[in-house]
Design an enzyme around this catalytic site. Structure first.
Site, PDB file in Angstrom:
ATOM      1  N   ASP A  12      96.684  85.413  36.174  1.00 24.50           N
ATOM      2  CA  ASP A  12      95.655  85.451  37.232  1.00 24.50           C
ATOM      3  C   ASP A  12      95.508  84.134  38.012  1.00 24.50           C
ATOM      4  OD1 ASP A  12      95.190  87.270  34.998  1.00 24.50           O
ATOM      5  OD2 ASP A  12      93.308  87.843  35.966  1.00 24.50           O
ATOM      6  N   ASN A  44      92.373  87.401  41.612  1.00 30.85           N
ATOM      7  CA  ASN A  44      91.334  86.416  41.914  1.00 30.85           C
ATOM      8  C   ASN A  44      91.791  85.414  42.982  1.00 30.85           C
ATOM      9  OD1 ASN A  44      91.393  86.756  38.587  1.00 30.85           O
ATOM     10  ND2 ASN A  44      89.401  87.120  39.525  1.00 30.85           N
ATOM     11  N   HIS A  72      89.383  93.366  40.399  1.00 31.53           N
ATOM     12  CA  HIS A  72      88.941  92.631  41.596  1.00 31.53           C
ATOM     13  C   HIS A  72      89.737  93.004  42.851  1.00 31.53           C
ATOM     14  CE1 HIS A  72      85.827  90.209  39.850  1.00 31.53           C
ATOM     15  NE2 HIS A  72      86.625  89.822  38.863  1.00 31.53           N
ATOM     16  N   HIS A 153      96.003  95.015  32.073  1.00 31.48           N
ATOM     17  CA  HIS A 153      94.862  94.194  32.475  1.00 31.48           C
ATOM     18  C   HIS A 153      93.659  94.587  31.622  1.00 31.48           C
ATOM     19  CE1 HIS A 153      93.185  91.547  35.520  1.00 31.48           C
ATOM     20  NE2 HIS A 153      92.115  92.314  35.551  1.00 31.48           N
ATOM     21  N   HIS A 178      93.734  89.237  32.783  1.00 35.69           N
ATOM     22  CA  HIS A 178      92.297  89.472  32.962  1.00 35.69           C
ATOM     23  C   HIS A 178      91.378  88.469  32.271  1.00 35.69           C
ATOM     24  CE1 HIS A 178      88.381  91.352  33.482  1.00 35.69           C
ATOM     25  NE2 HIS A 178      88.232  91.370  32.180  1.00 35.69           N
ATOM     26  N   HIS A 180      91.853  85.384  31.480  1.00 30.88           N
ATOM     27  CA  HIS A 180      92.102  84.029  31.985  1.00 30.88           C
ATOM     28  C   HIS A 180      92.332  83.022  30.845  1.00 30.88           C
ATOM     29  CE1 HIS A 180      90.304  84.711  36.279  1.00 30.88           C
ATOM     30  NE2 HIS A 180      90.904  85.786  35.800  1.00 30.88           N
TER      31      HIS A 180
HETATM   32 FE   LIG Z   1      91.304  87.772  36.607  1.00 28.97          FE
HETATM   33 FE   LIG Z   2      90.240  91.304  35.806  1.00 29.88          FE
END
Ligand SMILES: [Fe+2]
Ligand SMILES: [Fe+2]
Length: 263
Positions: A12, A44, A72, A153, A178, A180
């Site tokens: 991400d 993101n 997102h 994810h 997802h 991070h």
């Molecule tokens: Fe993310």
């Molecule tokens: Fe996510």
């Protein structure tokens, strides 16, 4: 074994600092690792919330074959309404029918077909269609002798691990996104699928998941809405590289790449 396919996957990418880290790294890594195929998760990428048409313009100048995303993807309405302009951008395939975009793509590199599929977990997340069942229905469309890669994810490590074992031996690589947070647990499963629970983000080093840490702490303390802001400063770059033998579709090696950069 003269024709190996080298794939890089970047976790991400959070906001401008993440995009700058991509710009600083990708050309160099493409050369040093002799990369044939690059996948980047961009859920993101624009201010922390989805890709936007302008960030896409920037990202399309980089040597990236496929972009994956996550929940997102829907944050920027101007992107969602022009989703068809970006056929190389995926969203989780297990969103209900009727949504924009698609969840898997077929490309070709060095004469080998490459399938990239994105699914999203359901534990501590939106109640989407079952990702396990979705895989079963979609796999009929995957060509034989193709290189198969899945971005799962998800929030729960158990769900990601269960899914990877569910598809073990059928795909080359399952990578998680997802959270991070890099799990650093890359391994080869029993039937040969290579798996990492979460690659981790490409975003601010001194932050909470790429956002200003003081704002996030205040959110937890006060339990009232706040505007998240992407943190500024040095960036952690998290990725994995795999080598695949194109003759038998076997994944030969996985290597984690972790760099800290000033951008
Ligand atoms: Fe993310
Ligand atoms: Fe996510």
């Amino acid at each position: 074994m003269q024709n190996k396919i080298n794939v890089l996957v970047v976790g991400d990418v959070v906001g401008r600092p993440g995009r700058n880290a991509l710009k600083k790294n990708l050309f160099d890594l493409k050369k040093s690792l002799d990369l044939d195929f690059i996948i980047v998760n961009i859920e993101n990428a624009s201010g922390g919330f989805g890709p936007s048409p302008s960030t896409m313009e920037e990202l399309l100048t980089l040597p990236i074959n496929v972009f994956t995303t996550g929940g997102h993807i829907w944050d920027k309405k101007e992107f969602v309404s022009s989703f068809d302009l970006y056929p190389m951008v995926l969203r989780p395939a297990n969103y209900p029918e009727g949504n924009a975009g698609k969840g898997f793509i077929l490309q070709e590199v060095k004469g080998v077909r490459v399938v990239v599929l994105q699914l999203q977990g359901r534990v501590f997340m939106e109640p989407l269609d079952c990702p396990f069942q979705k895989f079963l229905s979609l796999k009929k469309e995957f060509p034989p002798n193709s290189l198969k890669i899945i971005d799962f994810h998800g929030e729960a490590t158990s769900e990601k691990n269960a899914f990877a074992n569910f598809v073990d031996g059928e795909v080359n690589l399952v990578f998680g996104t997802h959270t991070h947070i890099p799990t650093r647990d890359e391994r080869v499963l029993k039937k040969g699928t290579v798996f990492i629970t979460d690659i981790g983000m490409t975003g601010n080093y001194n932050s909470v998941i790429g956002f200003d840490k003081d704002i996030i702490v205040s959110r937890f303390l006060k339990q009232t809405p706040v505007k998240f802001e992407v943190a500024k400063g040095s960036v952690q770059f998290n990725a994995v590289a795999i080598n695949v033998d194109e003759l038998n579709g076997k994944t030969l090696k996985i290597e984690r790449i972790y760099r800290i950069l000033n951008v």
